[in-house]
Design a protein around this motif. Structure first.
Motif, PDB file in Angstrom:
ATOM      1  N   PHE A   1       8.972   1.564 -11.571  1.00  0.00           N
ATOM      2  CA  PHE A   1       8.808   1.234 -12.992  1.00  0.00           C
ATOM      3  C   PHE A   1       7.968   2.303 -13.682  1.00  0.00           C
ATOM      4  O   PHE A   1       8.297   2.773 -14.773  1.00  0.00           O
TER       5      PHE A   1
ATOM      6  N   GLY B   1      10.325   8.713  -8.161  1.00  0.00           N
ATOM      7  CA  GLY B   1      10.122   8.568  -6.722  1.00  0.00           C
ATOM      8  C   GLY B   1       8.704   8.916  -6.283  1.00  0.00           C
ATOM      9  O   GLY B   1       8.274   8.506  -5.194  1.00  0.00           O
ATOM     10  N   LEU B   2       7.956   9.639  -7.099  1.00  0.00           N
ATOM     11  CA  LEU B   2       6.617  10.081  -6.688  1.00  0.00           C
ATOM     12  C   LEU B   2       5.643   8.911  -6.662  1.00  0.00           C
ATOM     13  O   LEU B   2       4.996   8.643  -5.636  1.00  0.00           O
TER      14      LEU B   2
ATOM     15  N   SER C   1       6.388   5.765  -6.802  1.00  0.00           N
ATOM     16  CA  SER C   1       6.896   4.702  -5.939  1.00  0.00           C
ATOM     17  C   SER C   1       6.542   5.007  -4.479  1.00  0.00           C
ATOM     18  O   SER C   1       6.191   4.099  -3.714  1.00  0.00           O
ATOM     19  N   LEU C   2       6.583   6.264  -4.103  1.00  0.00           N
ATOM     20  CA  LEU C   2       6.169   6.665  -2.747  1.00  0.00           C
ATOM     21  C   LEU C   2       4.697   6.342  -2.529  1.00  0.00           C
ATOM     22  O   LEU C   2       4.317   5.717  -1.516  1.00  0.00           O
TER      23      LEU C   2
ATOM     24  N   VAL D   1       4.438  -4.650  -0.117  1.00  0.00           N
ATOM     25  CA  VAL D   1       5.112  -3.348  -0.011  1.00  0.00           C
ATOM     26  C   VAL D   1       6.253  -3.255  -1.020  1.00  0.00           C
ATOM     27  O   VAL D   1       6.404  -2.243  -1.718  1.00  0.00           O
ATOM     28  N   LEU D   2       7.032  -4.320  -1.096  1.00  0.00           N
ATOM     29  CA  LEU D   2       8.179  -4.308  -2.029  1.00  0.00           C
ATOM     30  C   LEU D   2       7.711  -4.187  -3.468  1.00  0.00           C
ATOM     31  O   LEU D   2       8.264  -3.410  -4.261  1.00  0.00           O
TER      32      LEU D   2
ATOM     33  N   THR E   1       4.017   2.540  -2.521  1.00  0.00           N
ATOM     34  CA  THR E   1       4.551   1.887  -1.316  1.00  0.00           C
ATOM     35  C   THR E   1       3.550   2.010  -0.172  1.00  0.00           C
ATOM     36  O   THR E   1       3.205   1.018   0.496  1.00  0.00           O
ATOM     37  N   VAL E   2       3.074   3.208   0.024  1.00  0.00           N
ATOM     38  CA  VAL E   2       2.114   3.455   1.116  1.00  0.00           C
ATOM     39  C   VAL E   2       0.796   2.748   0.835  1.00  0.00           C
ATOM     40  O   VAL E   2       0.200   2.117   1.722  1.00  0.00           O
TER      41      VAL E   2
ATOM     42  N   PHE F   1       1.049  -0.972   1.378  1.00  0.00           N
ATOM     43  CA  PHE F   1       1.093  -1.292   2.803  1.00  0.00           C
ATOM     44  C   PHE F   1      -0.317  -1.363   3.390  1.00  0.00           C
ATOM     45  O   PHE F   1      -0.665  -2.329   4.084  1.00  0.00           O
TER      46      PHE F   1
ATOM     47  N   PHE G   1       6.587  -0.675  -4.246  1.00  0.00           N
ATOM     48  CA  PHE G   1       7.711   0.225  -4.492  1.00  0.00           C
ATOM     49  C   PHE G   1       8.288   0.015  -5.891  1.00  0.00           C
ATOM     50  O   PHE G   1       8.518   0.971  -6.630  1.00  0.00           O
TER      51      PHE G   1
END
Lengths: 325, 180
Positions: free
Chosen positions: B67, B77-78, B80-81, B58-59, B84-85, B88, B62
């Protein structure tokens, strides 16, 4: 040991991993953080802390980008070739048409550049020799094989008269011989009926530059005691008050001294081929500086006198020899 | 009982991160089909999630997404969102799925990658950075997806080849990304 949907062990606690949430809590935190950043990023629109951070990141990573671009250069042709394969017919037709237009435009621009260069040369000549002149353009060449002439697009309405010298950016090309209202005929110096008062620029030896049927130039009336070398520049002498003094005519390509002759046979090559005349200057009047001075005239007379006495001496000696015999 | 070697994991992740960062910055921009380019950040996140998973996956998802966002002109942020999901879900089993079941991993990645790529480009359309749906779907999503899939296949091949066969019934607990 059975696992649930999220892979967590349902067995005794001592066998359960410490991080048993599979990163769910961390995922939720980072997801929220990403949403916040996304929201702020959308609001910034060009300036703000996130934009600054991005700018710093771009600066730091520029060397890697540049290196990658350099490394990939040989392969970019391949990707272009692939992209070209997928181009449709309409695109190719448009590109072909654009290419043709650009090629024609390029040819026009090259022609314009050459014209500008020639006109600049004429201006430089005009400034260098302080010529009172009118610009004209050659519109046609000789219509017969007996004369070397060109026609220019200016005539009496532009102040052109018979007998005016005509030059291009390199030097003298001829003299007007016929003038109408809007055009004029120029006899070139290579014409066999052309004769221009000239001199060798270095030694100041006076002579007459004559044209010939085959188009070559001969510098005549230069006595054999004068120094003339191959490569010397021949210029107008200003004698006769027709041509301005000092304008280039050609360069010497051959010098011959025939035994028993008082004069040198000098062949001169014109500076510019007649086929390349396009923009020209017609000298409409001469200033006092452009005419031959009294010293020039007396020098020419002296040269004529010495050549006459030399020929007289040789005639008298041959007569005396004949009498004694 | 296999003991997890966290140092090996970190070294492996670090090496993979550097390789992927260089590829994302230097090589990916120069290899394109239409307007699509390989998403190396997604490949990196998937490699970590499918090899290690859990919190680390997960980390890394993100960070690789961040990057990617910083190196492009899209909103921060797009990606990375999305990563992240995606990390997971791909790393939910916290096992070396890539070595256990390469084909299954590839299939999972194919599905996740398509969703991530599609959502990213649709979001770009919504924020006004893309002009038409056809452009988004055909000229961006599809070529990006294909290039990313190809890149992942190459990475998976080398990771699986280096890690070798997995011993034990469940195969869990052996984190062979450290062998890189």
């Amino acid at each position: 040991m059975p696992r649930n949907l999220f892979g967590l062990n349902n067995g005794p606690a001592q066998f359960r991993r410490k991080n048993s949430d599979n990163g769910m809590r961390l995922a939720l935190v980072l997801t929220a953080l990403s949403l916040v950043l996304f929201t702020f990023s959308g609001r910034e629109s060009g300036s703000g802390p996130l934009t600054t951070i991005r700018g710093g990141f771009q600066v730091i990573t520029t060397p890697a980008r540049v290196t990658g671009s350099f490394v990939m250069q040989p392969f970019q042709g391949l990707s272009n070739a692939f992209a070209n394969l997928t181009a449709d017919q309409e695109t190719l037709s448009e590109l072909k048409s654009e290419n043709e237009q650009l090629t024609a435009r390029n040819a026009e621009l090259e022609e314009a550049e050459q014209t500008a260069t020639r006109l600049q040369g004429l201006l430089n000549l005009q400034d260098t020799y302080d010529l009172q002149s009118t610009a004209a353009r050659i519109i046609s060449g000789s219509t017969d094989s007996w004369s070397s002439t060109v026609t220019i697009d200016k005539g009496s309405l532009s102040g052109i008269a018979v007998g005016m010298p005509v030059t291009d950016s390199a030097g003298v090309i001829g003299q007007t011989i016929e003038v109408s209202a809007s055009s004029a005929t120029v006899r070139l110096i290579s014409d066999e009926n052309s004769s221009v008062a000239a001199m060798v620029q270095s030694s100041r030896a006076q002579g007459m530059l004559n044209g010939s049927a085959e188009g070559s130039l001969q510098l005549t009336m230069v006595t054999s005691d004068k120094t003339v070398s191959v490569g010397d520049t021949i210029v107008t002498s200003g004698l006769g008050g027709i041509f301005p003094k000092g304008l280039p005519l050609g360069t010497v390509t051959n010098v011959t001294h025939n035994a028993g002759s008082s004069y040198l046979d000098i062949v001169v090559e014109p500076l510019v081929s007649t086929e390349n005349y396009e923009e020209v200057l017609v000298v409409t009047s001469l200033t006092e500086d452009q005419q031959a001075t009294a010293d020039d005239i007396s020098s020419a007379d002296a040269q004529d006198s010495s050549s006459t006495s030399t020929s007289d001496d040789s005639t008298s000696s041959s007569t005396a020899d004949a009498s004694s015999e | 009982m296999q003991v997890r070697d966290t140092n090996k994991d970190r070294r492996g992740i670090g090496t993979l991160a550097i390789v992927c960062a260089v590829l994302q910055l230097a090589i990916a921009p120069n290899i394109a089909i239409g307007n699509g380019r390989a998403n190396i950040a997604l490949v990196f996140a998937a490699c970590v999630a499918l090899s290690i998973g859990g919190r680390q996956g997960v980390l890394m998802g993100f960070l690789s997404g961040m990057f990617f966002d910083l190196s492009t002109t899209g909103p921060i942020g797009l990606m990375s969102l999305l990563l992240t999901v995606a990390s997971f879900f791909m790393g939910i089993e916290e096992r070396n799925r890539m070595s256990d079941d390469p084909l299954g991993s590839f299939t999972l990645f194919a599905g996740v990658s398509f969703v991530v790529t599609l959502l990213y480009h649709l979001a770009m359309l919504l924020v006004g950075q893309a002009s038409s749906l056809f452009d988004v779907l055909v000229l961006r999503t599809l070529p990006t997806y294909l290039l990313t899939l190809l890149t992942f296949a190459i990475f998976e091949y080398f990771i699986v080849r280096r890690s070798g066969p997995i011993r034990g019934k469940h195969g869990g607990g052996r984190y062979t990304l450290g062998k890189m």
